[in-house]
Enzyme design. Structure first.
Site, PDB file in Angstrom:
ATOM      1  N   HIS A   1      -7.744  15.323 -23.454  1.00 18.03           N
ATOM      2  CA  HIS A   1      -7.638  14.318 -24.806  1.00 18.03           C
ATOM      3  C   HIS A   1      -7.149  15.438 -25.948  1.00 18.03           C
ATOM      4  O   HIS A   1      -7.461  16.308 -26.096  1.00 18.03           O
ATOM      5  CB  HIS A   1      -9.107  13.931 -25.381  1.00 18.03           C
ATOM      6  CG  HIS A   1      -8.804  13.300 -26.550  1.00 18.03           C
ATOM      7  ND1 HIS A   1      -8.500  12.167 -26.933  1.00 18.03           N
ATOM      8  CD2 HIS A   1      -9.273  13.815 -27.921  1.00 18.03           C
ATOM      9  CE1 HIS A   1      -8.644  11.976 -28.525  1.00 18.03           C
ATOM     10  NE2 HIS A   1      -9.281  13.013 -28.733  1.00 18.03           N
TER      11      HIS A   1
ATOM     12  N   ASN B   1      -7.112  11.897 -16.617  1.00 16.65           N
ATOM     13  CA  ASN B   1      -5.747  12.478 -17.239  1.00 16.65           C
ATOM     14  C   ASN B   1      -5.887  13.786 -17.677  1.00 16.65           C
ATOM     15  O   ASN B   1      -5.094  14.171 -18.887  1.00 16.65           O
ATOM     16  CB  ASN B   1      -4.847  11.294 -18.100  1.00 16.65           C
ATOM     17  CG  ASN B   1      -5.517  10.965 -19.358  1.00 16.65           C
ATOM     18  OD1 ASN B   1      -6.632  11.437 -19.519  1.00 16.65           O
ATOM     19  ND2 ASN B   1      -4.918   9.956 -20.008  1.00 16.65           N
TER      20      ASN B   1
ATOM     21  N   GLU C   1     -12.427  13.735 -35.806  1.00 18.32           N
ATOM     22  CA  GLU C   1     -12.906  14.189 -34.215  1.00 18.32           C
ATOM     23  C   GLU C   1     -13.528  15.406 -34.198  1.00 18.32           C
ATOM     24  O   GLU C   1     -14.536  15.794 -33.524  1.00 18.32           O
ATOM     25  CB  GLU C   1     -11.746  13.970 -33.376  1.00 18.32           C
ATOM     26  CG  GLU C   1     -11.459  12.375 -33.289  1.00 18.32           C
ATOM     27  CD  GLU C   1     -10.262  12.489 -32.353  1.00 18.32           C
ATOM     28  OE1 GLU C   1      -9.840  13.551 -31.601  1.00 18.32           O
ATOM     29  OE2 GLU C   1      -9.755  11.272 -31.722  1.00 18.32           O
TER      30      GLU C   1
ATOM     31  N   PHE D   1      -9.770  -1.412 -20.700  1.00 16.29           N
ATOM     32  CA  PHE D   1     -10.026  -0.137 -19.922  1.00 16.29           C
ATOM     33  C   PHE D   1     -11.384   0.468 -20.576  1.00 16.29           C
ATOM     34  O   PHE D   1     -11.759   1.530 -20.180  1.00 16.29           O
ATOM     35  CB  PHE D   1      -8.944   0.841 -19.708  1.00 16.29           C
ATOM     36  CG  PHE D   1      -8.179   1.110 -21.040  1.00 16.29           C
ATOM     37  CD1 PHE D   1      -8.666   2.046 -21.803  1.00 16.29           C
ATOM     38  CD2 PHE D   1      -7.155   0.401 -21.461  1.00 16.29           C
ATOM     39  CE1 PHE D   1      -8.358   2.569 -22.712  1.00 16.29           C
ATOM     40  CE2 PHE D   1      -6.520   0.808 -22.580  1.00 16.29           C
ATOM     41  CZ  PHE D   1      -6.982   1.927 -23.383  1.00 16.29           C
TER      42      PHE D   1
ATOM     43  N   LYS E   1     -11.191  17.053 -20.071  1.00 15.26           N
ATOM     44  CA  LYS E   1     -11.814  15.969 -19.495  1.00 15.26           C
ATOM     45  C   LYS E   1     -12.514  16.264 -18.061  1.00 15.26           C
ATOM     46  O   LYS E   1     -12.146  17.318 -17.497  1.00 15.26           O
ATOM     47  CB  LYS E   1     -10.978  14.769 -19.247  1.00 15.26           C
ATOM     48  CG  LYS E   1     -10.366  14.113 -20.747  1.00 15.26           C
ATOM     49  CD  LYS E   1      -9.669  12.891 -20.270  1.00 15.26           C
ATOM     50  CE  LYS E   1      -9.082  12.261 -21.772  1.00 15.26           C
ATOM     51  NZ  LYS E   1      -8.152  11.098 -21.645  1.00 15.26           N
TER      52      LYS E   1
ATOM     53  N   TYR F   1     -14.617   6.973 -28.707  1.00 18.57           N
ATOM     54  CA  TYR F   1     -13.452   6.400 -28.473  1.00 18.57           C
ATOM     55  C   TYR F   1     -13.777   4.722 -28.900  1.00 18.57           C
ATOM     56  O   TYR F   1     -13.058   3.865 -28.422  1.00 18.57           O
ATOM     57  CB  TYR F   1     -13.249   6.066 -26.844  1.00 18.57           C
ATOM     58  CG  TYR F   1     -12.590   7.235 -26.218  1.00 18.57           C
ATOM     59  CD1 TYR F   1     -11.224   7.475 -26.615  1.00 18.57           C
ATOM     60  CD2 TYR F   1     -13.230   8.018 -25.334  1.00 18.57           C
ATOM     61  CE1 TYR F   1     -10.593   8.528 -25.892  1.00 18.57           C
ATOM     62  CE2 TYR F   1     -12.345   8.982 -24.668  1.00 18.57           C
ATOM     63  CZ  TYR F   1     -11.216   9.454 -25.161  1.00 18.57           C
ATOM     64  OH  TYR F   1     -10.427  10.382 -24.625  1.00 18.57           O
TER      65      TYR F   1
HETATM   66  P1  ATP Z   1      -6.433  10.420 -25.280  1.00 14.15           P
HETATM   67  O1  ATP Z   1      -7.082   9.665 -26.617  1.00 14.15           O
HETATM   68  O2  ATP Z   1      -7.662  10.631 -24.315  1.00 14.15           O
HETATM   69  O3  ATP Z   1      -6.116  11.750 -25.757  1.00 14.15           O
HETATM   70  P2  ATP Z   1      -4.145   9.150 -25.283  1.00 14.15           P
HETATM   71  O4  ATP Z   1      -4.208   9.214 -26.886  1.00 14.15           O
HETATM   72  O5  ATP Z   1      -2.934   9.799 -24.787  1.00 14.15           O
HETATM   73  O6  ATP Z   1      -5.373  10.022 -24.484  1.00 14.15           O
HETATM   74  P3  ATP Z   1      -5.218   6.526 -25.717  1.00 14.15           P
HETATM   75  O7  ATP Z   1      -3.878   5.286 -25.749  1.00 14.15           O
HETATM   76  O8  ATP Z   1      -5.760   7.110 -26.887  1.00 14.15           O
HETATM   77  O9  ATP Z   1      -4.266   7.610 -25.025  1.00 14.15           O
HETATM   78  O10 ATP Z   1      -6.032   6.021 -24.618  1.00 14.15           O
HETATM   79  C1  ATP Z   1      -7.231   6.832 -24.269  1.00 14.15           C
HETATM   80  C2  ATP Z   1      -7.484   7.059 -22.873  1.00 14.15           C
HETATM   81  O11 ATP Z   1      -8.008   5.775 -22.455  1.00 14.15           O
HETATM   82  C3  ATP Z   1      -6.434   7.501 -22.217  1.00 14.15           C
HETATM   83  O12 ATP Z   1      -6.623   9.101 -22.113  1.00 14.15           O
HETATM   84  C4  ATP Z   1      -6.576   7.071 -20.663  1.00 14.15           C
HETATM   85  O13 ATP Z   1      -7.536   7.771 -19.971  1.00 14.15           O
HETATM   86  C5  ATP Z   1      -7.248   5.602 -21.220  1.00 14.15           C
HETATM   87  N1  ATP Z   1      -6.283   4.532 -20.832  1.00 14.15           N
HETATM   88  C6  ATP Z   1      -5.450   4.381 -22.010  1.00 14.15           C
HETATM   89  N2  ATP Z   1      -4.496   3.166 -21.458  1.00 14.15           N
HETATM   90  C7  ATP Z   1      -5.074   2.973 -20.411  1.00 14.15           C
HETATM   91  C8  ATP Z   1      -4.863   1.953 -19.520  1.00 14.15           C
HETATM   92  N3  ATP Z   1      -3.625   1.096 -19.604  1.00 14.15           N
HETATM   93  N4  ATP Z   1      -5.521   1.803 -18.388  1.00 14.15           N
HETATM   94  C9  ATP Z   1      -6.567   2.776 -17.962  1.00 14.15           C
HETATM   95  N5  ATP Z   1      -6.997   3.483 -18.995  1.00 14.15           N
HETATM   96  C10 ATP Z   1      -6.087   3.754 -19.956  1.00 14.15           C
HETATM   97 MG    MG Z   2      -5.993   8.676 -28.050  1.00 13.54          MG
END
Ligand code: ATP
Ligand code: MG
Length: 137
Positions: free
Chosen positions: A115, A112, A126, A57, A9, A49
């Site tokens: 992804h 974070n 994806e 968010f 990211k 997304y």
């Molecule tokens: P990613 O999809 O990016 O690999 P993930 O699968 O661990 O991450 P998801 O639940 O798919 O997490 O959420 C997608 C992204 O949305 C997260 O990586 C994070 O950056 C953001 N996100 C998720 N939950 C929150 C939250 N409660 N507040 C802010 N941002 C969030």
């Molecule tokens: Mg995810």
């Protein structure tokens, strides 16, 4: 053998730790099949997304993912989907296990670092967003 999608990211690209993150994959039995550095448009990020469109968010997530270039990779290995998720650590870096990519390189739940696809089915979708079959080598 499975393939999964990884995105480094904008926060991790800006920190200049692309190589350190790729090393985590290569040192743990995952191989890079395809890779490119790109700038996502708002439309790219919203479509990618889409499952989070209704989440509070979503706006922040899209603006963060378009805030700078990202590196997208198709990576392959045994149990690649789960292995990548294990190497990444928890979504919130404060909860991520020591030694995971997010524990070591991420600052917040928004920024974070990486992804990773969360299922084999989503991985196929994806990877198809970013790469054609002939680009997966
Ligand atoms: P990613 O999809 O990016 O690999 P993930 O699968 O661990 O991450 P998801 O639940 O798919 O997490 O959420 C997608 C992204 O949305 C997260 O990586 C994070 O950056 C953001 N996100 C998720 N939950 C929150 C939250 N409660 N507040 C802010 N941002 C969030
Ligand atoms: Mg995810």
């Amino acid at each position: 053998m499975e393939k999964t999608l990884s995105i480094i990211k904008p926060d991790a690209v800006a920190k200049n730790v692309i190589g350190k993150i790729i090393d985590r994959f290569e040192s743990n039995g995952l191989r890079i099949c395809a890779m490119k550095k790109i700038q996502l448009t708002q439309e790219n990020a919203e479509n990618f997304y889409d499952i989070h469109r209704e989440r509070p968010f979503f706006g922040e997530l899209v603006s963060f993912m378009t805030s700078g270039p990202v590196v997208v990779m198709a990576i392959e290995g045994e149990n690649a989907v789960l292995k990548n998720r294990d190497l990444m650590g928890a979504t919130n870096p404060k909860e991520a296990e020591a030694g995971t990519i997010r524990a070591d390189f991420a600052d917040s739940i928004d920024a974070n670092a990486v992804h990773g696809s969360d299922s084999l089915e989503n991985a196929k979708t994806e990877i198809g967003i970013f790469f054609t079959d002939s680009e997966l080598l």
